[in-house]
Design a protein around this motif. Structure first.
Motif, PDB file in Angstrom:
ATOM      1  N   ASN A  82      19.554 -22.623   3.154  1.00  0.00           N
ATOM      2  CA  ASN A  82      20.386 -21.436   3.259  1.00  0.00           C
ATOM      3  C   ASN A  82      20.081 -20.886   4.607  1.00  0.00           C
ATOM      4  OD1 ASN A  82      21.782 -21.451   0.942  1.00  0.00           O
ATOM      5  ND2 ASN A  82      20.306 -20.416  -0.157  1.00  0.00           N
ATOM      6  N   SER A  83      19.708 -21.546   5.571  1.00  0.00           N
ATOM      7  CA  SER A  83      19.174 -21.164   6.948  1.00  0.00           C
ATOM      8  C   SER A  83      20.380 -21.876   7.872  1.00  0.00           C
ATOM      9  CB  SER A  83      17.727 -21.687   7.357  1.00  0.00           C
ATOM     10  OG  SER A  83      16.836 -20.996   6.431  1.00  0.00           O
ATOM     11  N   THR A  93      18.751 -16.641   7.552  1.00  0.00           N
ATOM     12  CA  THR A  93      18.467 -17.117   6.398  1.00  0.00           C
ATOM     13  C   THR A  93      18.844 -16.312   5.214  1.00  0.00           C
ATOM     14  OG1 THR A  93      16.543 -18.152   7.562  1.00  0.00           O
ATOM     15  CG2 THR A  93      16.515 -18.181   4.907  1.00  0.00           C
ATOM     16  N   LEU A  94      19.701 -16.613   4.564  1.00  0.00           N
ATOM     17  CA  LEU A  94      20.260 -16.079   3.388  1.00  0.00           C
ATOM     18  C   LEU A  94      19.244 -15.776   2.360  1.00  0.00           C
ATOM     19  CD1 LEU A  94      24.121 -17.577   3.231  1.00  0.00           C
ATOM     20  CD2 LEU A  94      23.225 -15.515   4.592  1.00  0.00           C
ATOM     21  N   LEU A  95      19.476 -14.498   1.696  1.00  0.00           N
ATOM     22  CA  LEU A  95      18.357 -14.220   0.719  1.00  0.00           C
ATOM     23  C   LEU A  95      19.368 -14.063  -0.516  1.00  0.00           C
ATOM     24  CD1 LEU A  95      16.365 -11.651   2.559  1.00  0.00           C
ATOM     25  CD2 LEU A  95      15.709 -13.981   2.416  1.00  0.00           C
ATOM     26  N   LEU A 105      25.680  -8.880   2.128  1.00  0.00           N
ATOM     27  CA  LEU A 105      24.845 -10.272   2.292  1.00  0.00           C
ATOM     28  C   LEU A 105      23.307  -9.928   2.851  1.00  0.00           C
ATOM     29  CD1 LEU A 105      25.084 -13.248   2.892  1.00  0.00           C
ATOM     30  CD2 LEU A 105      26.236 -12.562   5.119  1.00  0.00           C
ATOM     31  N   PRO A 106      22.375 -10.028   2.146  1.00  0.00           N
ATOM     32  CA  PRO A 106      21.105  -9.790   2.603  1.00  0.00           C
ATOM     33  C   PRO A 106      20.528 -11.152   3.418  1.00  0.00           C
ATOM     34  CG  PRO A 106      20.779 -10.366   0.526  1.00  0.00           C
ATOM     35  CD  PRO A 106      22.534 -10.237   0.717  1.00  0.00           C
ATOM     36  N   ALA A 107      19.998 -11.030   4.597  1.00  0.00           N
ATOM     37  CA  ALA A 107      19.495 -12.083   5.100  1.00  0.00           C
ATOM     38  C   ALA A 107      18.276 -11.781   6.079  1.00  0.00           C
ATOM     39  CB  ALA A 107      20.577 -12.715   6.030  1.00  0.00           C
ATOM     40  N   LEU A 108      17.522 -12.714   6.462  1.00  0.00           N
ATOM     41  CA  LEU A 108      16.413 -12.622   7.226  1.00  0.00           C
ATOM     42  C   LEU A 108      17.124 -13.194   8.812  1.00  0.00           C
ATOM     43  CD1 LEU A 108      13.211 -13.881   6.088  1.00  0.00           C
ATOM     44  CD2 LEU A 108      13.894 -11.361   6.726  1.00  0.00           C
ATOM     45  N   LEU A 109      17.039 -12.404   9.678  1.00  0.00           N
ATOM     46  CA  LEU A 109      17.357 -12.729  11.061  1.00  0.00           C
ATOM     47  C   LEU A 109      15.937 -12.937  11.996  1.00  0.00           C
ATOM     48  CD1 LEU A 109      19.561 -12.999  13.606  1.00  0.00           C
ATOM     49  CD2 LEU A 109      19.153 -10.458  13.610  1.00  0.00           C
ATOM     50  N   THR A 110      15.953 -14.099  12.503  1.00  0.00           N
ATOM     51  CA  THR A 110      14.756 -14.517  13.246  1.00  0.00           C
ATOM     52  C   THR A 110      15.103 -14.808  14.618  1.00  0.00           C
ATOM     53  OG1 THR A 110      13.702 -15.395  11.309  1.00  0.00           O
ATOM     54  CG2 THR A 110      12.805 -16.141  13.511  1.00  0.00           C
ATOM     55  N   LEU A 111      14.791 -14.273  15.601  1.00  0.00           N
ATOM     56  CA  LEU A 111      15.208 -14.371  17.190  1.00  0.00           C
ATOM     57  C   LEU A 111      14.062 -14.827  17.844  1.00  0.00           C
ATOM     58  CD1 LEU A 111      17.709 -14.372  19.179  1.00  0.00           C
ATOM     59  CD2 LEU A 111      16.770 -11.959  19.307  1.00  0.00           C
ATOM     60  N   GLY A 112      14.050 -15.741  18.540  1.00  0.00           N
ATOM     61  CA  GLY A 112      12.792 -16.290  19.108  1.00  0.00           C
ATOM     62  C   GLY A 112      12.341 -15.752  20.380  1.00  0.00           C
ATOM     63  N   PRO A 113      11.332 -15.699  20.883  1.00  0.00           N
ATOM     64  CA  PRO A 113      10.803 -14.916  22.017  1.00  0.00           C
ATOM     65  C   PRO A 113      11.713 -15.038  23.294  1.00  0.00           C
ATOM     66  CG  PRO A 113       9.146 -16.631  21.399  1.00  0.00           C
ATOM     67  CD  PRO A 113      10.161 -16.881  20.491  1.00  0.00           C
ATOM     68  N   ALA A 172      10.999 -12.255  16.897  1.00  0.00           N
ATOM     69  CA  ALA A 172      11.338 -10.832  16.223  1.00  0.00           C
ATOM     70  C   ALA A 172      12.046 -11.255  14.751  1.00  0.00           C
ATOM     71  CB  ALA A 172      12.206 -10.041  16.891  1.00  0.00           C
ATOM     72  N   VAL A 173      11.670 -10.652  13.765  1.00  0.00           N
ATOM     73  CA  VAL A 173      12.112 -10.862  12.550  1.00  0.00           C
ATOM     74  C   VAL A 173      12.724  -9.667  11.711  1.00  0.00           C
ATOM     75  CG1 VAL A 173      11.712 -11.834  10.085  1.00  0.00           C
ATOM     76  CG2 VAL A 173      10.548 -12.902  11.974  1.00  0.00           C
ATOM     77  N   ALA A 174      14.088  -9.554  11.368  1.00  0.00           N
ATOM     78  CA  ALA A 174      14.529  -8.561  10.779  1.00  0.00           C
ATOM     79  C   ALA A 174      15.325  -8.736   9.339  1.00  0.00           C
ATOM     80  CB  ALA A 174      15.639  -7.731  11.742  1.00  0.00           C
ATOM     81  N   LEU A 175      15.263  -7.713   8.521  1.00  0.00           N
ATOM     82  CA  LEU A 175      15.879  -7.819   7.398  1.00  0.00           C
ATOM     83  C   LEU A 175      17.356  -7.463   7.911  1.00  0.00           C
ATOM     84  CD1 LEU A 175      16.392  -8.439   4.348  1.00  0.00           C
ATOM     85  CD2 LEU A 175      15.543  -6.075   4.051  1.00  0.00           C
ATOM     86  N   SER A 176      18.343  -8.328   7.438  1.00  0.00           N
ATOM     87  CA  SER A 176      19.679  -7.875   7.860  1.00  0.00           C
ATOM     88  C   SER A 176      20.485  -7.871   6.442  1.00  0.00           C
ATOM     89  CB  SER A 176      20.327  -8.942   8.796  1.00  0.00           C
ATOM     90  OG  SER A 176      21.535  -8.637   8.861  1.00  0.00           O
ATOM     91  N   VAL A 177      21.179  -6.746   6.171  1.00  0.00           N
ATOM     92  CA  VAL A 177      21.745  -6.485   5.145  1.00  0.00           C
ATOM     93  C   VAL A 177      23.227  -6.029   5.594  1.00  0.00           C
ATOM     94  CG1 VAL A 177      22.482  -5.349   2.921  1.00  0.00           C
ATOM     95  CG2 VAL A 177      19.992  -5.935   3.667  1.00  0.00           C
ATOM     96  N   THR A 178      24.348  -6.984   5.252  1.00  0.00           N
ATOM     97  CA  THR A 178      25.704  -6.415   5.543  1.00  0.00           C
ATOM     98  C   THR A 178      26.750  -6.200   4.659  1.00  0.00           C
ATOM     99  OG1 THR A 178      25.390  -7.994   7.600  1.00  0.00           O
ATOM    100  CG2 THR A 178      27.806  -7.335   7.219  1.00  0.00           C
ATOM    101  N   SER A 179      27.382  -5.290   4.287  1.00  0.00           N
ATOM    102  CA  SER A 179      28.283  -5.007   3.191  1.00  0.00           C
ATOM    103  C   SER A 179      29.796  -5.716   3.588  1.00  0.00           C
ATOM    104  CB  SER A 179      28.762  -3.691   3.133  1.00  0.00           C
ATOM    105  OG  SER A 179      29.449  -2.835   4.236  1.00  0.00           O
TER     106      SER A 179
END
Length: 179
Positions: A82-83, A93-95, A105-113, A172-179
């Protein structure tokens, strides 16, 4: 039957590729792919365009929709099925499973340096919450820029053009929740 599977069946009956349906409907190829695989639902406008292109009525697409999934779902890390790499250096990455049947739609957003990524404009009325877990993240929404640090959240209208930048030395890692 999920909406995406119904669209795929109708497309295959016509012996069309996804690219051909995209061209005939005006719906982006990436969106069609995600709709068919159940990774997103699309908008009413995209459903209408797809139905027209396929020569089907909208009610035909919706007639066989399955009811929502279980009342409780536990997400456990898996082998990355699911990534999705959204841009080089950015991973979503979908959660949850079956996101097309969810209201969020809950997901983890990972953005490299030292990486940037453009977010997708959501449909009208959609909203997004970003909660930064680690690293530093700059979020651009329209012409405004917001810096968030771990433990901080940003809530905004997801239909506005938005993007992300990580100027830090670590991901950077963020929890992203989209309606």
């Amino acid at each position: 039957m999920p909406l995406g599977r119904k669209i795929r069946e109708l497309r295959q009956v016509k012996d069309w590729s996804l690219a051909e349906l995209s061209q005939r409907s005006g719906v982006a190829l990436s969106s069609l792919s995600r709709i068919e695989t159940g990774k997103m639902t699309g908008t009413l406008e995209s459903h209408v365009a797809i139905a027209r292109a396929l020569g089907a009525r909208l009610t035909e697409l919706y007639a066989s929709l399955e009811p929502a999934g279980p009342a409780v779902e536990v997400h456990r890390p898996n082998s990355g099925e699911n990534s999705y790499v959204t841009t080089k250096g950015a991973t979503l990455t979908l959660l949850t499973s079956s996101p097309s049947q969810k209201k969020m739609l809950p997901a983890l957003l990972t953005l490299g340096p030292k990486k940037t990524a453009q977010g997708e404009k959501g449909p009208a009325g959609s909203e997004k919450l970003l909660y930064l877990l680690k690293g530093n993240l700059e979020v651009s929404i329209g012409s405004e820029r917001f810096q968030i640090k771990p433990g901080e959240a940003l809530y905004f209208q997801a239909f506005l053009p938005h993007g992300y930048a990580n100027s830090g030395p670590a991901a950077a890692v963020a929890l992203s929740v989209t309606s």
